[in-house]
Design an enzyme around this catalytic site. Structure first.
Site, PDB file in Angstrom:
ATOM      1  N   HIS A   1       0.866  -1.189   0.000  1.00 25.20           N
ATOM      2  CA  HIS A   1       0.000   0.000   0.000  1.00 25.20           C
ATOM      3  C   HIS A   1       0.894   1.227   0.000  1.00 25.20           C
ATOM      4  CE1 HIS A   1      -3.863   1.997   1.839  1.00 25.20           C
ATOM      5  NE2 HIS A   1      -3.162   2.874   1.138  1.00 25.20           N
TER       6      HIS A   1
ATOM      7  N   GLU B   1     -11.491   3.190   6.108  1.00 23.07           N
ATOM      8  CA  GLU B   1     -10.529   4.109   6.730  1.00 23.07           C
ATOM      9  C   GLU B   1     -11.332   5.214   7.407  1.00 23.07           C
ATOM     10  OE1 GLU B   1      -6.763   7.060   5.565  1.00 23.07           O
ATOM     11  OE2 GLU B   1      -8.187   6.435   4.024  1.00 23.07           O
TER      12      GLU B   1
ATOM     13  N   HIS C   1      -9.516   0.967  -1.435  1.00 22.83           N
ATOM     14  CA  HIS C   1      -9.511   1.573  -0.108  1.00 22.83           C
ATOM     15  C   HIS C   1     -10.930   1.479   0.472  1.00 22.83           C
ATOM     16  CE1 HIS C   1      -5.727   3.072  -1.483  1.00 22.83           C
ATOM     17  NE2 HIS C   1      -5.574   3.967  -0.520  1.00 22.83           N
TER      18      HIS C   1
END
Length: 342
Positions: free
Chosen positions: A14, A197, A194
């Site tokens: 990442h 988060e 993603h």
């Protein structure tokens, strides 16, 4: 433990290559390309890296990318990152790049890819660092723009292994990009995204179910859904966690509050990564060290982050076995050395 972490083989899954643009290189490229930037020194740039959320970071991130114009710029950017990999004993890296950040500015897709790829090939040949390249769609843009980017990427399938989804998660759920990810899968690309988060745990679930993601980037909010945690353990879905990034963007106030070690001990396939290291204050060794400083861990637990990353990577099974042996041999040698000293 610092010595152990320094020598530990590492695998990064990442990393946004544009996020490895250090202030010194930003200034050098701005001067070379005669691009005006709103800072007078590298120190002034660093002083601006005080973010209160993801969007405040993205604003300055896209501003910094404006200095990247020519193929050589992208080569220089990637080569500088690979040198940091060598210093941190990163043996394999899977790099994100954001084509739309550049094509929206009139920079040709080919220029971006060729510059990055040339550096990665040199890194393989001269530094012994293997790599894969993943192109990300910017989720704050519409799906039509993502389709255009996918179309451009098709002529570089020999260089690009997969597609991803990044930028601002809030208000841009995975389902917004369902169709383009299905097309990417049809074209033979692997998919990552993603999720979890800043967004809720259902973004993680939809990333897996709608986008066919092989890995979830971040994923730390999975703990808010017990059934999801059980699924992630059962299916061994990799989470590419970025500790210093999470701290810098105020996802956690203190590294002692970070849940990465808790997730590891629950049996999730969590990995340590640096995300945008120039902006978030650390590359791979820094991230490993920050976690170890805040959470008492055994050498086996720390090495497990690398073993997880090897299994989560997009390399062939033979190479996974080689890197696994390398890591286990290192762990054993360190334990033997410690025992002999005792």
């Amino acid at each position: 433990m610092t010595s152990f972490i320094t020598g530990l083989p590492k695998v990064e899954l990442h990393l946004h290559i544009e996020g490895s643009l250090e202030p010194e290189l930003m200034f050098a490229l701005a001067e070379r390309n005669q691009i005006a930037i709103p800072f007078h020194s590298p120190d002034e740039v660093r002083a601006a890296y005080q973010f209160h959320n993801l969007q405040s970071f993205l604003d300055i991130y896209y501003q910094g990318a404006n200095v990247l114009i020519h193929e050589q710029d992208f080569y220089d950017l990637t080569w500088a990152y690979l040198l940091r990999c060598k210093a941190d004993n990163v043996v394999h890296t899977e790099i994100f790049f954001d084509p739309q950040t550049h094509t929206e500015r009139g920079i040709a897709f080919d220029i971006v890819v060729k510059g990055i790829h040339r550096a990665l090939e040199q890194g393989r040949e001269t530094l012994g660092i293997s790599s894969q390249l993943i192109m990300c769609f910017l989720r704050h843009l519409d799906q039509d723009s993502a389709f255009a980017t996918l179309s451009q990427g098709l002529s570089h399938k020999d260089k690009i292994v997969g597609v991803g989804l990044d930028s601002s998660e809030q208000g841009n759920p995975p389902e917004k990009f369902n169709a383009v990810f299905q097309q990417a899968l049809t074209e033979g690309f692997l998919t990552v995204a993603h999720a979890g988060e800043e967004g809720p745990p259902e973004n993680i679930t939809n990333t897996l179910d709608l986008l066919g993601a092989t890995r979830v980037d971040h994923g730390i909010r999975c703990v808010e859904d017990a059934a999801l945690v059980e699924r992630l353990v059962r299916e061994q879905v990799p989470l590419t966690v970025c500790p210093l990034s999470n701290l810098k963007l105020k996802v956690f106030e203190d590294m002692k509050d970070h849940n990465i070690v808790e997730l590891l001990r629950k049996g999730l396939r969590v990995t340590i990564n640096s995300d945008d290291p120039a902006y978030f204050g650390g590359y791979m060794t820094d991230n490993f060290q920050a976690v170890a400083d805040a959470h008492p861990m055994t050498q086996e637990e720390i090495a497990q982050f690398t073993l997880n990353a090897i299994q989560a990577s997009f390399i062939c099974e033979e190479e996974k076995q080689r890197l696994t042996r390398m890591t286990l041999d290192y762990l054993q040698s360190e334990k033997s050395s410690a025992n002999s000293k005792a």
